[in-house]
Structures are given as structure tokens and as C-alpha cells.
Design a protein around this motif. Structure first.
Motif, PDB file in Angstrom:
ATOM      1  N   LEU A 189       0.795  -1.314  -0.176  1.00 29.52           N
ATOM      2  CA  LEU A 189      -0.310   0.064   0.025  1.00 29.52           C
ATOM      3  C   LEU A 189       0.729   1.798   0.232  1.00 29.52           C
ATOM      4  O   LEU A 189       0.176   2.357   0.085  1.00 29.52           O
ATOM      5  N   ARG A 190       2.422   1.066   0.255  1.00 33.21           N
ATOM      6  CA  ARG A 190       2.745   2.278  -0.166  1.00 33.21           C
ATOM      7  C   ARG A 190       2.813   3.121  -1.203  1.00 33.21           C
ATOM      8  O   ARG A 190       2.711   4.626  -0.969  1.00 33.21           O
ATOM      9  N   ALA A 191       2.327   2.934  -2.256  1.00 32.00           N
ATOM     10  CA  ALA A 191       1.928   3.680  -3.387  1.00 32.00           C
ATOM     11  C   ALA A 191       1.152   4.534  -2.737  1.00 32.00           C
ATOM     12  O   ALA A 191       0.748   6.068  -3.699  1.00 32.00           O
ATOM     13  N   LEU A 192      -0.116   4.134  -2.199  1.00 34.17           N
ATOM     14  CA  LEU A 192      -1.420   4.403  -2.161  1.00 34.17           C
ATOM     15  C   LEU A 192      -0.886   5.877  -1.304  1.00 34.17           C
ATOM     16  O   LEU A 192      -1.754   6.677  -1.137  1.00 34.17           O
ATOM     17  N   SER A 193      -0.296   6.040   0.116  1.00 31.69           N
ATOM     18  CA  SER A 193       0.127   6.007   0.197  1.00 31.69           C
ATOM     19  C   SER A 193       1.161   7.601   0.417  1.00 31.69           C
ATOM     20  O   SER A 193       1.078   8.187   1.787  1.00 31.69           O
ATOM     21  N   GLY A 194       2.197   6.742   0.100  1.00 36.56           N
ATOM     22  CA  GLY A 194       2.874   7.633   0.104  1.00 36.56           C
ATOM     23  C   GLY A 194       3.765   8.055   1.361  1.00 36.56           C
ATOM     24  O   GLY A 194       5.270   8.593   1.470  1.00 36.56           O
ATOM     25  N   GLN A 195       4.054   6.999   1.768  1.00 35.45           N
ATOM     26  CA  GLN A 195       4.658   7.013   2.854  1.00 35.45           C
ATOM     27  C   GLN A 195       5.704   5.961   3.098  1.00 35.45           C
ATOM     28  O   GLN A 195       5.414   4.499   2.532  1.00 35.45           O
ATOM     29  N   THR A 196       6.756   5.743   3.479  1.00 32.18           N
ATOM     30  CA  THR A 196       7.810   5.143   4.008  1.00 32.18           C
ATOM     31  C   THR A 196       8.524   4.148   5.245  1.00 32.18           C
ATOM     32  O   THR A 196       7.654   5.547   6.533  1.00 32.18           O
ATOM     33  N   PRO A 197       8.467   3.477   5.527  1.00 33.67           N
ATOM     34  CA  PRO A 197       8.683   2.490   6.207  1.00 33.67           C
ATOM     35  C   PRO A 197       9.750   3.317   6.884  1.00 33.67           C
ATOM     36  O   PRO A 197      10.747   3.664   6.517  1.00 33.67           O
ATOM     37  N   ARG A 198       9.713   4.307   7.980  1.00 29.26           N
ATOM     38  CA  ARG A 198      10.790   3.915   9.784  1.00 29.26           C
ATOM     39  C   ARG A 198      11.853   2.606   9.960  1.00 29.26           C
ATOM     40  O   ARG A 198      11.197   1.948  10.315  1.00 29.26           O
ATOM     41  N   LEU A 199      12.946   2.633  10.434  1.00 28.79           N
ATOM     42  CA  LEU A 199      14.060   1.589  11.235  1.00 28.79           C
ATOM     43  C   LEU A 199      14.400   2.167  12.102  1.00 28.79           C
ATOM     44  O   LEU A 199      14.370   3.467  12.342  1.00 28.79           O
ATOM     45  N   GLN A 200      13.840   1.810  12.940  1.00 29.83           N
ATOM     46  CA  GLN A 200      13.763   1.581  14.701  1.00 29.83           C
ATOM     47  C   GLN A 200      14.639   0.823  15.112  1.00 29.83           C
ATOM     48  O   GLN A 200      15.253  -0.524  15.261  1.00 29.83           O
ATOM     49  N   ARG A 201      15.584   1.198  16.119  1.00 26.90           N
ATOM     50  CA  ARG A 201      17.004   0.279  16.777  1.00 26.90           C
ATOM     51  C   ARG A 201      16.195   0.900  18.257  1.00 26.90           C
ATOM     52  O   ARG A 201      16.755   1.848  19.420  1.00 26.90           O
ATOM     53  N   LEU A 202      16.869  -0.169  18.814  1.00 31.45           N
ATOM     54  CA  LEU A 202      16.354  -1.162  20.292  1.00 31.45           C
ATOM     55  C   LEU A 202      17.554  -1.543  20.805  1.00 31.45           C
ATOM     56  O   LEU A 202      17.747  -2.429  20.610  1.00 31.45           O
ATOM     57  N   PRO A 203      17.998  -1.214  22.199  1.00 29.24           N
ATOM     58  CA  PRO A 203      19.539  -1.898  22.647  1.00 29.24           C
ATOM     59  C   PRO A 203      18.094  -3.372  23.401  1.00 29.24           C
ATOM     60  O   PRO A 203      16.882  -4.189  23.384  1.00 29.24           O
ATOM     61  N   PHE A 204      19.482  -5.011  22.884  1.00 24.78           N
ATOM     62  CA  PHE A 204      18.590  -6.157  23.090  1.00 24.78           C
ATOM     63  C   PHE A 204      19.855  -6.561  24.111  1.00 24.78           C
ATOM     64  O   PHE A 204      20.792  -6.985  22.933  1.00 24.78           O
ATOM     65  N   THR A 205      20.241  -6.705  25.108  1.00 24.27           N
ATOM     66  CA  THR A 205      20.409  -7.941  25.840  1.00 24.27           C
ATOM     67  C   THR A 205      20.816  -8.879  25.813  1.00 24.27           C
ATOM     68  O   THR A 205      19.546  -9.843  26.268  1.00 24.27           O
TER      69      THR A 205
END
Length: 390
Positions: free
Chosen positions: A290-306
Motif C-alpha cells: 500500500l506504499r504507493a497509495l499512502s506515499g509513506q515509507t517505513p522507518r527503521l527503529q533501533r532498540l537495545p537488546f542485551t
């Protein structure tokens, strides 16, 4: 969404949340139940004979003997139906002679019993043929699932892994939910998603997503580029109303996770102390396709993981499961109650609680994937707080 087994340690995927009300795990119990069902027609014939002897009445009770071979058609092979039919005819002839039934009338009743026996034998043969065809179809479906949802080992790199999957349809082995976990040159990468719709079109879309993901995960250094390749493939193949919600995650370096959420349910992160928190997307993105319909692009999230932290990915078949009061299953609370240092045991406990919540049968496909970061030399023993949770 309704067979509960672990995907791990090289086992092939199977339906994970079984319809427990419809079948039993005890082979001896199944065998006894089958023998009882096979002997039921004989009991019916014996009961009719006893009633006829006790009450009398000549021809009044004899037609009821036809229940024996008719019932045998649903529980016996054709040879068994024939045996029950011959027993029925012999019983009818004996009772008719004892009560002095005229020969013409008795012959008509016995002819009717023979006709019912023949029809029941044919029905039994057709039932057996349908059962063999169904078994073959199930085998093909199970093979397709093995190719689509490939086995996930219990340990991948620094992670312990457990998976549970269930197709909601009572006879299904595959559905529209998908998951995959692959080690790559850029770290372990995984995906959990949910295809809009059901049936074969959903399975086809799930196969497309998984195929592109497995290839792109090895080729693309950037996790966003993996998602972009899946998006481009779906844009060529999906209809205007079709889409796939998904979470794609990666572990590129020690101590961190990368997550891309495309319209999917927020993953849960469980700290080493057992605290559960939802990873809500900081920049919500549309589902894949559905990206072409919304025009929004996903973003990358970084989180700590120990070491000791866990990540739970799931589909909405879990969180949207309702009880008789129409209340949703509280997944975060269930995880907090059952989490321990063995992902397989955690998901087993969640599975049992989920089935209890819905009354034994799920009404949507459901998938759970639990990932735990462990040390290389971590002992295999389960800590006391885990045992208390289970």
C-alpha cells in the motif's frame, strides 16, 4: 486457527493450536472409541431383538433392524457392513418365524433389510474413497506448508528460538500468516506477517513474501532495502485491495535490534527481569503493498537488546482471539505470567492459556515467534523464577 507442537530443533512446521475438543492425544483412547463405534450397529440390532422378544408384536419392530446396517455405513468398511447386514437378516428371519409372521410379509421385510444392507455397503465404499482422497489432500497441504514455513531451529546464532503456528480452518494445514528466520552475513533476520484474506490466494501471497524476504535478507546490507524489495514485488503481483502487514527485524550487531513495522501489531520486548513492553512504531508505516497509495515509507527503529532479553512477534489471530464474553486475549499479561528463559516453554504456556480463553478453538490463523538473546556458555538449567512462572 486449530495441533500444538513446537517448531524448532529441525522439526517441520505443523498446525499449532489444535481443536482439542474435536480430537484426543491418547492413541489408546482413540482405539477404544473406534472399536465402540464399530460395534455400535451390532448393539443396535441386539437391542431391537431384545425389545421384540420382550414386547412382541410381530412385524412392528422388525423394520427397525435396518438401523444396524445403515449405522454401520458410517463406522465400518463394506465388509463390516455386509456382516452387520447378514446378522440383521438372520435376526429378522428368526424373530419373524418365532412370532409366526406370514411368509410373504416376512420375505418383504427381509428383502428391505437386504436392500438397506446393499445401499449401506455402497455408502461405506464411497465414504472410504472420500477419506482416502482427503488424506491425500492433507498430505499435499502439509508438504506445501513444509516448503512455505520452513523449520526454525531451536538455536540460531546467539538466540534461542521458538515458533507456534495455527491455521484456523479445521482441516487446514496452511493459512495466510507467515514467518521466517534466517542467519545472514548481516546478522540474524526475521519476519512475521499477516496476509489480508484467506485460502489459496493468501497462501500464494505469503509464499511470495517469504521467497523475496529469504533472498533479500542475504543480499541487502540495509534492513530497509529488504523491506523495499518485498514492497516492489508485491506492487507487481497484488490486487488493489490486497496487502500484507509485517514486522521485519534484524540483529546487525551485538546489543541492538533493528525493527521495521509495516502496519503490523507492535512486537513485545521482554527484559531479562521479566518486564514486558510493546515496541510501538515511532513513525507508523502502511502495510506492504500500500506504499504507493499512502506515499509513506517505513522507518527503521533501533532498540537495545542485551543478554536475557526476548522479542515476541505475533499475528492478530492471537490478540483478537475472544472468549465467550467477547473479550480479547490479553497477550502482554499472558507473557508476563508465563515468560521464562526457555522460549519453547513460554509459548507452550501461552498456547494453553490462549486455547482456554477461546474455549478450545481459534477462529483466525495465529502465529507466534519468540526470540531470546543468550550467552554462548549459558547453562541449560531453568532458573527458579521460570519454574514458578510455569
Amino acid at each position: 486457527m486449530l495441533q500444538a507442537r513446537q517448531h524448532g530443533g529441525g522439526h517441520a512446521p505443523t498446525r499449532l493450536f489444535r481443536n482439542c475438543a474435536a480430537e484426543t492425544r491418547d492413541p489408546d483412547h482413540r482405539c477404544a472409541a473406534g472399536q465402540l463405534a464399530a460395534g455400535l450397529p451390532v448393539l443396535v440390532v441386539a437391542l431391537v431383538a431384545l425389545v421384540d422378544v420382550a414386547v412382541g408384536g410381530g412385524l412392528i419392530w422388525l423394520p427397525l433392524l435396518a438401523v444396524g446396517p445403515a449405522l454401520a455405513a458410517s463406522t465400518n468398511v463394506p465388509r463390516g457392513v455386509l456382516c452387520v447386514g447378514l446378522l440383521t437378516v438372520a435376526t429378522g428371519a428368526a424373530l419373524g418365524s418365532e412370532h409366526g409372521v406370514p411368509a410373504g410379509e416376512l420375505a418383504a421385510v427381509l428383502a428391505a433389510l437386504l436392500a438397506v444392507t446393499a445401499a449401506s455397503g455402497l455408502a461405506s465404499a464411497l465414504r472410504g474413497r472420500r477419506e482416502r482422497v482427503l488424506a491425500a489432500v492433507r498430505s499435499v497441504a502439509e508438504t506445501a506448508q513444509h516448503a512455505l514455513l520452513q523449520p526454525v531451529p531451536g538455536t540460531v546464532g546467539p538466540f534461542q528460538v521458538a515458533v507456534r503456528y495455527s491455521a484456523a480452518a479445521a482441516e487446514a494445514r496452511i493459512g495466510g500468516d507467515l514467518y521466517a528466520l534466517v542467519p545472514t552475513p548481516y546478522g540474524v533476520r526475521l519476519i512475521v506477517g499477516d496476509v489480508r484474506g484467506k485460502g489459496l490466494p493468501a497462501v500464494r501471497t505469503a509464499a511470495l513474501v517469504l521467497g523475496v524476504f529469504r533472498e533479500a535478507a542475504y543480499d541487502e546490507p540495509d534492513l530497509l532495502d529488504v523491506v523495499a524489495r518485498i514492497e516492489r514485488s508485491l506492487a507487481r503481483d497484488l490486487g488493489p485491495d490486497d496487502f500484507v502487514t509485517a514486522v521485519v527485524a534484524g540483529h546487525p550487531e551485538s546489543g541492538h535490534l533493528e525493527i521495521v513495522n509495516c502496519g503490523h501489531a507492535a512486537p513485545l520486548v521482554i527484559s531479562g527481569s521479566g518486564e514486558v513492553a510493546a515496541v510501538e512504531p515511532t513513525h507508523p508505516a502502511p502495510p506492504l503493498g500500500l506504499r504507493a497509495l499512502s506515499g509513506q515509507t517505513p522507518r527503521l527503529q533501533r532498540l537495545p537488546f542485551t543478554v536475557g532479553d526476548q522479542l515476541l512477534l505475533y499475528t492478530d489471530g492471537v490478540t483478537e482471539a475472544r472468549d465467550h464474553a467477547r473479550d480479547f486475549y490479553p497477550l502482554a499479561e499472558g507473557v508476563a505470567r508465563h515468560v521464562c528463559d526457555e522460549p519453547a516453554r513460554t509459548l507452550t504456556a501461552l498456547h494453553d492459556e490462549l486455547l482456554a480463553h477461546v474455549g478450545g478453538r481459534l477462529h483466525d490463523d495465529a502465529a507466534l515467534l519468540l526470540l531470546r538473546k543468550r550467552t554462548v556458555d549459558e547453562p541449560e538449567s531453568v532458573p527458579s523464577w521460570c519454574e514458578a512462572a510455569l
